[in-house]
Every structure is written in structure tokens, then in C-alpha cells.
Design a protein around this motif. Structure first.
Motif, short mmCIF file in Angstrom:
data_model
loop_
_atom_site.label_atom_id
_atom_site.label_comp_id
_atom_site.label_asym_id
_atom_site.label_seq_id
_atom_site.Cartn_x
_atom_site.Cartn_y
_atom_site.Cartn_z
N ALA A 19 -93.51 91.35 45.77
CA ALA A 19 -92.34 91.93 45.11
C ALA A 19 -92.67 93.31 44.57
CB ALA A 19 -91.88 91.01 43.98
N THR A 20 -93.89 93.46 44.07
CA THR A 20 -94.35 94.77 43.64
C THR A 20 -95.30 95.29 44.72
OG1 THR A 20 -94.26 94.02 41.35
CG2 THR A 20 -95.51 96.04 41.80
N ILE A 42 -101.88 97.65 27.06
CA ILE A 42 -100.85 96.67 27.43
C ILE A 42 -99.50 97.35 27.60
CG2 ILE A 42 -99.52 94.68 26.58
CD1 ILE A 42 -102.02 93.58 25.37
N ASP A 45 -98.14 101.02 33.27
CA ASP A 45 -98.02 100.68 34.69
C ASP A 45 -99.35 100.18 35.25
OD1 ASP A 45 -95.59 103.19 35.83
OD2 ASP A 45 -95.46 101.49 34.45
N PHE A 47 -101.76 98.70 33.63
CA PHE A 47 -102.02 97.35 33.12
C PHE A 47 -101.26 96.32 33.95
CE2 PHE A 47 -102.92 94.07 30.07
CZ PHE A 47 -101.80 93.26 30.08
N LEU A 48 -99.99 96.59 34.20
CA LEU A 48 -99.17 95.63 34.95
C LEU A 48 -99.69 95.47 36.38
CD1 LEU A 48 -95.63 96.70 33.69
CD2 LEU A 48 -96.88 94.64 33.07
N THR A 49 -100.09 96.59 36.99
CA THR A 49 -100.61 96.52 38.36
C THR A 49 -101.90 95.72 38.38
OG1 THR A 49 -99.63 98.67 38.85
CG2 THR A 49 -101.33 97.88 40.36
N PHE A 51 -102.82 93.50 36.28
CA PHE A 51 -102.52 92.11 35.97
C PHE A 51 -102.02 91.38 37.21
CE2 PHE A 51 -101.95 89.00 32.64
CZ PHE A 51 -101.07 88.09 33.21
N VAL A 52 -101.09 92.01 37.91
CA VAL A 52 -100.53 91.38 39.12
C VAL A 52 -101.63 91.14 40.15
CG1 VAL A 52 -99.04 91.78 41.12
CG2 VAL A 52 -98.19 92.21 38.82
N GLU A 55 -104.56 88.62 38.14
CA GLU A 55 -104.16 87.32 37.59
C GLU A 55 -103.18 86.57 38.48
OE1 GLU A 55 -105.43 85.95 34.95
OE2 GLU A 55 -106.61 87.68 34.33
N VAL A 56 -102.46 87.28 39.35
CA VAL A 56 -101.43 86.61 40.16
C VAL A 56 -101.86 86.48 41.61
CG1 VAL A 56 -99.03 86.68 40.93
CG2 VAL A 56 -99.61 87.45 38.62
N ARG A 57 -102.24 87.59 42.23
CA ARG A 57 -102.46 87.54 43.68
C ARG A 57 -103.89 87.19 44.06
NH1 ARG A 57 -98.83 92.86 45.43
NH2 ARG A 57 -96.91 92.11 44.48
N PRO A 307 -89.90 87.78 48.82
CA PRO A 307 -90.66 88.23 47.64
C PRO A 307 -90.40 87.36 46.42
CG PRO A 307 -89.56 90.08 48.71
CD PRO A 307 -89.02 88.82 49.34
N GLU B 180 -94.79 88.67 39.15
CA GLU B 180 -94.82 89.97 39.85
C GLU B 180 -93.43 90.51 40.08
OE1 GLU B 180 -95.82 89.88 44.18
OE2 GLU B 180 -96.96 88.11 43.59
N ASN B 181 -92.43 89.63 40.17
CA ASN B 181 -91.06 90.10 40.32
C ASN B 181 -90.53 90.69 39.02
OD1 ASN B 181 -91.71 88.15 42.33
ND2 ASN B 181 -89.58 88.09 42.93
N THR B 183 -92.32 92.41 36.84
CA THR B 183 -93.01 93.63 36.40
C THR B 183 -92.14 94.86 36.54
OG1 THR B 183 -94.05 93.78 38.58
CG2 THR B 183 -95.36 92.81 36.82
N LYS B 187 -91.31 97.52 33.58
CA LYS B 187 -91.53 98.97 33.68
C LYS B 187 -90.23 99.73 33.46
CE LYS B 187 -95.16 98.61 37.18
NZ LYS B 187 -95.53 98.89 38.57
N GLN B 211 -99.52 83.23 31.19
CA GLN B 211 -99.72 84.52 31.85
C GLN B 211 -98.84 85.59 31.23
OE1 GLN B 211 -99.10 83.18 36.01
NE2 GLN B 211 -101.17 83.86 36.40
N MET B 215 -99.83 89.13 29.21
CA MET B 215 -99.27 90.45 29.54
C MET B 215 -98.62 91.10 28.33
SD MET B 215 -97.36 89.60 33.08
CE MET B 215 -96.66 91.21 33.36
#
Lengths: 337, 438
Positions: A19-20, A42, A45, A47-49, A51-52, A55-57, A307, B180-181, B183, B187, B211, B215
Motif C-alpha cells: 500500500a505504501t 516518531i 516520514d 520513521f513510518l517508512t 516501521f513499515v 515491523e510489518v513487511r 494492497p 501500512e495502509n 501510514t 503522513k 504495533q 508507532m
């Protein structure tokens, strides 16, 4: 070496898709930075990248690699010990038995548990115990079904139907919340995988794969037939039972986190044998590599098509695996045996 | 003479003005309503529905030893186990409207638990089951929801939720909120919170919620399906507090509690309450789903003054109801005065085929005495809970509650709390009875 490179590239591609969207090379940059201990404020952008990715992928792709490898090796071993090119944990009902064990733990709350810290282990032990039932049925029936490999698979399919029906009965009696969770298991999905899902599954499958590699020469002997094996000093029945128990453990470890992942063992082992022949010294590790990459690819397709994670990997594998399975039944190619 | 006339005119003018003032201020009757809801936020020391100077006073008295902190468990505003000056600072910040971290209860099926949330919340994403959208709407913070998650088979009603109906879904269902959806919403809109219902597997409490917390995104859980006005308002006040829409929420709470009081006062005179069963939807392969046990539809009709006819003996397979199939006969053994199907879909779009809907929803009960007596009705399930209760009361006691009054209250609710709604009130209807259809 080429397998490692391919794995490296696949992991990067897998993590970049979703999705991202994350640029392919950026993935490796973030991975390296994270390993080196780089942190970001925290909410930014970066941080979020990070994290994804982390922690996710990343846990999901590692699970796919190890779980896929384990299922593929399970399939390779099963085809060898059953002397049946159509055997794999899914087609012999072992996965369905394991799924029923998970359902019993989830819906009835009955599981082998050593305490709150080992709840996951309890669910996995449940899955293992119930995976043994179709395994024992197959072991008992196999010597009596020498006429056609498809016959044994039909028996395995019947066993799978029984356990699927039992799981459905349990699902009918539960609340909507638990029903949704168990349904996810029946379909097979990696969407709920986190780092917490990895240790137990990875430990069991990696030990199982190493064990399979150590037993590869004995598996070659077993492939010659029970009489030949006996003459070479190998107790075929005991070997068969040990192998199937190891497979049941490996399958249970995957099923209790991701549900029923179908056709990996069947397709991987077959393709590998077609290319490399039937020497288990090469088939086992090659199946592991192929199965891991195959599951990664299938989940990549699932995530690319949806996604929102609406398509579980089990659905994609069924779309790919079912036609292959049908083709194999029709051809029953035994040239590599 | 002239002076007398002047005085007389002045007196008349005063009387007219006073009468007008009485008419204006007594239109809703909300001022007489007593709100017994509790805001489940630490710092709300007195346990009412807001955090204010009275709570500060209590904390001061606790810190100075006048009051015992054990008697005010919610006084510990920073949830550190001690009531001291730090708690006073937090409550003062809340009163001043300054950003801070607040601690509150999340409602959850596996047990309520305490979480911290960065206050105030300015942007959030939410799961989009109908009840969640309604509670957001009623709490007045739906404008601060920038993303929702729903299944394609149950998108938000465009008439009820025009803004939400235009939003794409973040996840594949109303129980999933893939990280991830989300995020991109974090932003783009500065989202700091995820709203979801109390079900632990929704935005899974054990994995996904953890999780999100890592974040820095707070997960807020409420129960949007409560039937009692004060209990529901407690959940609403929590959202309103977190999003600073307290005034609007108070209006809704007063309106609903006032309505509930009116219904209950009219029902006080009823000596023989009617027995009732509730169902929802249309028959499937297993038959018609009848509510029982823990079902909130059962609670709706009970709140409307009915005595539920089905006991726990029907809960042989499920905890919230059972199926009644076309060939079944067990239901005929029950004494049922009224059958109410609380049905969703199409009411607000005014596309309901009356006879088809009635037959579809109630035809399976054709052999029951209630159906034969014409005491089976379909009522709107898309409306917020107070209106479902209202129409159920009309179905149960048509002599006490008229459909016209229910429609009037319905319109009042929408005019006051659903701005911009496009409901065609002249042509819309929200219940079907046997007499209407046949």
C-alpha cells in the motif's frame, strides 16, 4: 550462491511492494540503517517508512521464506516416504488436521498449555497432535494402496474433508469474532504475521529442514522400496513414522500462525525433481529454497493485487497450485522416481 | 387614561415576550434532563461526564488530606498510582485546553483496560461499521475522521453519511486497519489515533494495536451498540472529550436521555407488558436469525417496553440468538405478542418496496399468532439506536406511541445532529406494519 542472491533480491522486491510504495534500493538503505541503530523521530516520514519495513513487511517475508521452505521440505519428504508424487501436507489432510487442532484451541479453549507464557506453544501442540491423526491414517493405509498414487491422495482428500467439516461444525457454534479468526486460518494468510510469530515457527522448521538434510541419504534408500531398504539395514516403517512426525511438527508450526498454506510442498518438490533428479541430497535443500521463494512470490502477488490485504496468500496458491495438481494427476509422471 | 393605556400595553408586551421565551426554551425539554453518564477518563474525579473545576477541587482536597483518594479512584489523572500535584497539573491543562497525555478506559470484549492518548485528538481513522459511524456522528467529531475501513459489501450509506461514503476503504473489512495502509493518512492528515469498537479482534488488541502504539498512534475502543442512553452517552462523552466536541455531545445526550425518560414514563402506565421477539435481516439457508441472549437487538425491544419471549434455552449453539427455519415449529410454543424485525438498508433512500420487504422480513412467521393478529412489524435498522428503540415502541404500543410522533422525533434528531442530510422526509417511512402493507 545464486539462491542467496535471488533471495536477497526477492526480499527487497517484496518489501518495496505494498500500500505504501517504497523504492527498491531505499529498502536496503533503511534495512542497513536500522541494523546500524539509526532511529528517527516518531511521526516523521522516515520513521513510518522504517516501521513499515521493519515491523510489518520484514517479519512477513521472513516467515514466508522459512515457512515456505519448511512446507516444501515437508512435501519432498512426504513424496519420498510415501513413494507418491502427489503427496504433500495439504493433499494428505495433515494441514487440515492441524487447522482443526487450532480451531479446537481457539473455539473450545482446549489446548496443551504449560502456562500463559507458552500459549502459542500450546496452540501449536494442539495443531501437531491433530495433524498426527491424518498422518497415522495415511501411514496405515499406504501399504494397502499400491495400485495408484492418486488413490492415496483421494484418501488424504477424504481425510481433509472430514477435518474441514469438523472445523466447520466448531465454527458454527462460536461467536462472530472467533469465527472470523478461524476462517482466516482455513484460508491461509500472512497478514497477521509479526515478529512474535517467528521464533517458534522458525525454530521448528529450521530444525526440521536440517534434520531432513541429515536424513537425505536414508531417504534415498527408502525410495528404493521397503525390501531394498531392509536389506540395506534401514527400518522403513520406523523411518517413515519419524519423517512424518517431523513433517507434522513443521506443518503445525506454520498452520498455527498462518493457517492452511496449500500446494507449496507439492509444486516445489516436483519442480525441483524435474530439474535436479531425485537425489534427496540435492532435492531437500533445493526444495527448501524453492518453496521459500515460491511462498514469497505468491504473497507478493496477493499484496500487489490487493494492497488492502483482501486476498489471502492461500487463495493465490490455490489458483496456481490447483491446475498444477490436476496436471500432475493426469500425467502421473513417474520418470523422476 | 393615557397613562393607563400605556401601562396596559406594557403589561401585554411583557406577557407576550415571556410567553415566547417559555415556548422557545421549553421546546426540547432538554434542560430538565439529568445526565448520569460517566466520563471514563482519569482526572474526572467526581465521576460525572466532564473534567472541570470541580474535579480540580477534589484533587486539591485529596492532596491536602481532606479527602481519601480511595474514594475517588478516577482522581489519579496521570495514572501513576498517586494523587498529587502532578494530577492537578494534568487536570488544569485539560481545563485550559492545553495538549497533554490523558489516561482513559478502552471498552473491550476481553475486559476494559487503561490506555494513554495524546490529547486533544485532531485527526483519526476509524473502522466503519454503521454503529461506529453513528457514534462518531453523534459525538460531533466525524469531521475529524479522515479515513475509514469497511467491506465492499457494506459501504457507508450515502444518505446518512455522505462524507464517509466518498472515502475509499483503508482495509478489506470493518474489523481491519492494516498499518501500512494507514501510514499515508498519518503522513497526509496528521492522524494520531485509530477508533474502533470494543471487539478485541477488531484492530487486533494483541498484535495490531501494539504495533500502532509503537508507532505513537493511539487506539481508542468504544462500545457503539449500547442501548441504555446513559451508558451509550458515557462512550460518546469519551470520544467528545478526546476530540473536544463536548458541547455537541451534551446536546445529543440530553436529547436521547430525555427521549428515553419520555418513553419510560409512558410505559409506567402499562400494566401488562407485551411479549416480543426481535430478528434482523431476511431468512438465509439456516432460516431467520432470532435475537436472544447477549444480542443488542433484544435489548432494543426490551428498552422499548417489551418482555423478551425467548429465554436462554434457545442458546444451544450461539450466545446471541438462534435460527428459526421454515420447517421449524418450536417457536409456536412460545407466547409472543409482537414480532419486530430491525432491518437495515434502503430506508433513507426511499426505495423500499413495502410489500416485498414485509413479506421478505416477516413471511417466515406467518403461522405465529402475532403475525396473524397483525402484530408483526419491520422497523428501520439503519437509524441510530434511540430511533430504533422509538420505532420498536411504536410497534409494541401503537396506542401510546404514534408513528407520526416517532417520525417527528426522527426529523428533529436529523435536523439537529445530522447537518446536511438529504433525507426526503415527505416520502420516507421507517416502519412497516401489517395494516400498512395489506
Amino acid at each position: 550462491m545464486s539462491c542467496l542472491l535471488l533471495t536477497f533480491l526477492f526480499v527487497g522486491l517484496y518489501i518495496s511492494v505494498g500500500a505504501t510504495k517504497i523504492p527498491f534500493l531505499t529498502v536496503y538503505g533503511f534495512l542497513v540503517d536500522h541494523i546500524l541503530g539509526v532511529t528517527y523521530p516518531i511521526g516523521t516520514d522516515e520513521f513510518l517508512t522504517d516501521f513499515v519495513i521493519w515491523e510489518v513487511r520484514l517479519p512477513r517475508v521472513i516467515f514466508a521464506l522459512i515457512g515456505g521452505a519448511g512446507l516444501a521440505v515437508g512435501g519432498a519428504i512426504m513424496q519420498n516416504v510415501m513413494n507418491n508424487p502427489l503427496a504433500d501436507p495439504y493433499s494428505t489432510g495433515i494441514s487440515s488436521g492441524a487447522c482443526f487442532g487450532v480451531a479446537v484451541a481457539m473455539i473450545l479453549g482446549i489446548s496443551v498449555s504449560l502456562g500463559s507464557q507458552t500459549e502459542n506453544l500450546g496452540v501449536m501442540l494442539n495443531a501437531f497432535i491433530f495433524a498426527l491423526i491424518p498422518m497415522m491414517i495415511i501411514v496405515t493405509m499406504a501399504p494397502k494402496m499400491n495400485s495408484s498414487p492418486a488413490t492415496l491422495i483421494l484418501a488424504g482428500t477424504a481425510v481433509a474433508y472430514i477435518f474441514n467439516a469438523l472445523t466447520t461444525v466448531l465454527m458454527m457454534s462460536t461467536d462472530a469474532e472467533t469465527l472470523a479468526v478461524v476462517y482466516q486460518w482455513q484460508v491461509g494468510s500472512l497478514s497477521e504475521i509479526t515478529w512474535q510469530s517467528l521464533p517458534l515457527m522458525a525454530a521448528v522448521n529450521m530444525v526440521g529442514i536440517v534434520l531432513a538434510m541429515l536424513l537425505s541419504s536414508r531417504l534415498n534408500v527408502l525410495a528404493l522400496g521397503d525390501d531394498s531398504a531392509k536389506s540395506l539395514g534401514l527400518n522403513a516403517s520406523n523411518m517413515r513414522i519419524v519423517c512424518l512426525m517431523v513433517i507434522s511438527f513443521m506443518v503445525a508450526a506454520v498452520v498455527c500462525y498462518a493457517g492452511i498454506i496449500s500446494f507449496i510442498g507439492l509444486i516445489s518438490a516436483h519442480i525441483v525433481r524435474t530439474i535436479l533428479g531425485s537425489d534427496n541430497k540435492f532435492v531437500i535443500p533445493a526444495s527448501a529454497a524453492f518453496g521459500g521463494l515460491f511462498l514469497v512470490l505468491a504473497d507478493l502477488i496477493a499484496r500487489y493485487l490487493s494492497p488492502q490485504d483482501a486476498i489471502p496468500v492461500g487463495v493465490v496458491l490455490s489458483f496456481i497450485g490447483a491446475p498444477v495438481f490436476l496436471a500432475l494427476i493426469v500425467r502421473e509422471k513417474r520418470g523422476v522416481w | 387614561m393615557y397613562k393607563t393605556k400605556t401601562i396596559a400595553i406594557a403589561v401585554v408586551a411583557i406577557i407576550i415576550v415571556a410567553a415566547a421565551a417559555i415556548v422557545v426554551t421549553s421546546g426540547s425539554g432538554d434542560d430538565d434532563v439529568v445526565i448520569e453518564s460517566q466520563l471514563k477518563v482519569f482526572g474526572n474525579a467526581d465521576g460525572d461526564y466532564d473534567v472541570d473545576a470541580e474535579d480540580l477541587q477534589i484533587i486539591n482536597r485529596i492532596t491536602s488530606g481532606i479527602y481519601d483518594s480511595d474514594e475517588y479512584p478516577m482522581a489519579d489523572a496521570n495514572y501513576d498510582g498517586v494523587v498529587n500535584g502532578k494530577d492537578r497539573d494534568v487536570v488544569q491543562k485539560i481545563i485550559n485546553g492545553e495538549p497533554c497525555t490523558v489516561y482513559h478506559y478502552n471498552t473491550c470484549t476481553t475486559g476494559d483496560y487503561v490506555v494513554s492518548t495524546k490529547w486533544p485528538v485532531k485527526a483519526a481513522v476509524s473502522t466503519a461499521a454503521s454503529n461506529m459511524l453513528w457514534i462518531s456522528q453523534m459525538a460531533g467529531m466525524s469531521d475529524m475522521i479522515y479515513g475509514i475501513s469497511y467491506s465492499k459489501s457494506s459501504p457507508p450509506d450515502p444518505t446518512l453519511f455522505p462524507r464517509f461514503s466518498e472515502m475509499p476503504s483503508i482495509g478489506s473489512s470493518s474489523t481491519k486497519m492494516p498499518i501500512e495502509n494507514t501510514t499515508s493518512y498519518i503522513k497526509d492528515y496528521g492522524v494520531t489515533a485509530v477508533l474502533c469498537d470494543k471487539t478485541a479482534s477488531t484492530v487486533d488488541k494483541g498484535t495490531v494495536e501494539q504495533q500502532y502504539e509503537q508507532m505513537g498512534i493511539d487506539v481508542i475502543r468504544v462500545n457503539p451498540a449500547l442501548v441504555d442512553a446513559n451508558e451509550y452517552s458515557s462512550e460518546m462523552f469519551l470520544l467528545a472529550f478526546l476530540f473536544q466536541t463536548d458541547d455537541r455531545c451534551k446536546d445529543v445526550a440530553e436529547w436521547w436521555i430525555g427521549l428515553q425518560d419520555k418513553i419510560e414514563s409512558k410505559l409506567e402506565g402499562v400494566k401488562d407488558k407485551k411479549t416480543v421477539i426481535a430478528c434482523n435481516g431476511v431468512p438465509s439457508g439456516n432460516g431467520m436469525w432470532l435475537s436472544a441472549g447477549t444480542s443488542d437487538y433484544k435489548q432494543v425491544v426490551e428498552k422499548a417496553g417489551g418482555i423478551y419471549a425467548l429465554g436462554d434455552e434457545v442458546l444451544t449453539q450461539y450466545t446471541s440468538g438462534c435460527y428459526f427455519n421454515w420447517n421449524d415449529t418450536w417457536l409456536y410454543n412460545y407466547d409472543i405478542d409482537c414480532i419486530i424485525n430491525i432491518k437495515t438498508n434502503d430506508w433513507y433512500s426511499c426505495t423500499v418496496d413495502e410489500k416485498a420487504k414485509y413479506d421478505e422480513c416477516l413471511g417466515i412467521f406467518a403461522q405465529t399468532q402475532a403475525y396473524k393478529n397483525g402484530d408483526a412489524a419491520v422497523v428501520v435498522g439503519d437509524a441510530p439506536i434511540p430511533l430504533r428503540i422509538l420505532y420498536s415502541a411504536v410497534a409494541l404500543y401503537p396506542d401510546l406511541f404514534s408513528e407520526d410522533w416517532a417520525d417527528e422525533m426522527h426529523k428533529v434528531f436529523f435536523d439537529r445532529f445530522v447537518p446536511g442530510n438529504t433525507v426526503d422526509w415527505d416520502n420516507a417511512f421507517f416502519m412497516l406494519t401489517y395494516d400498512m402493507v395489506y
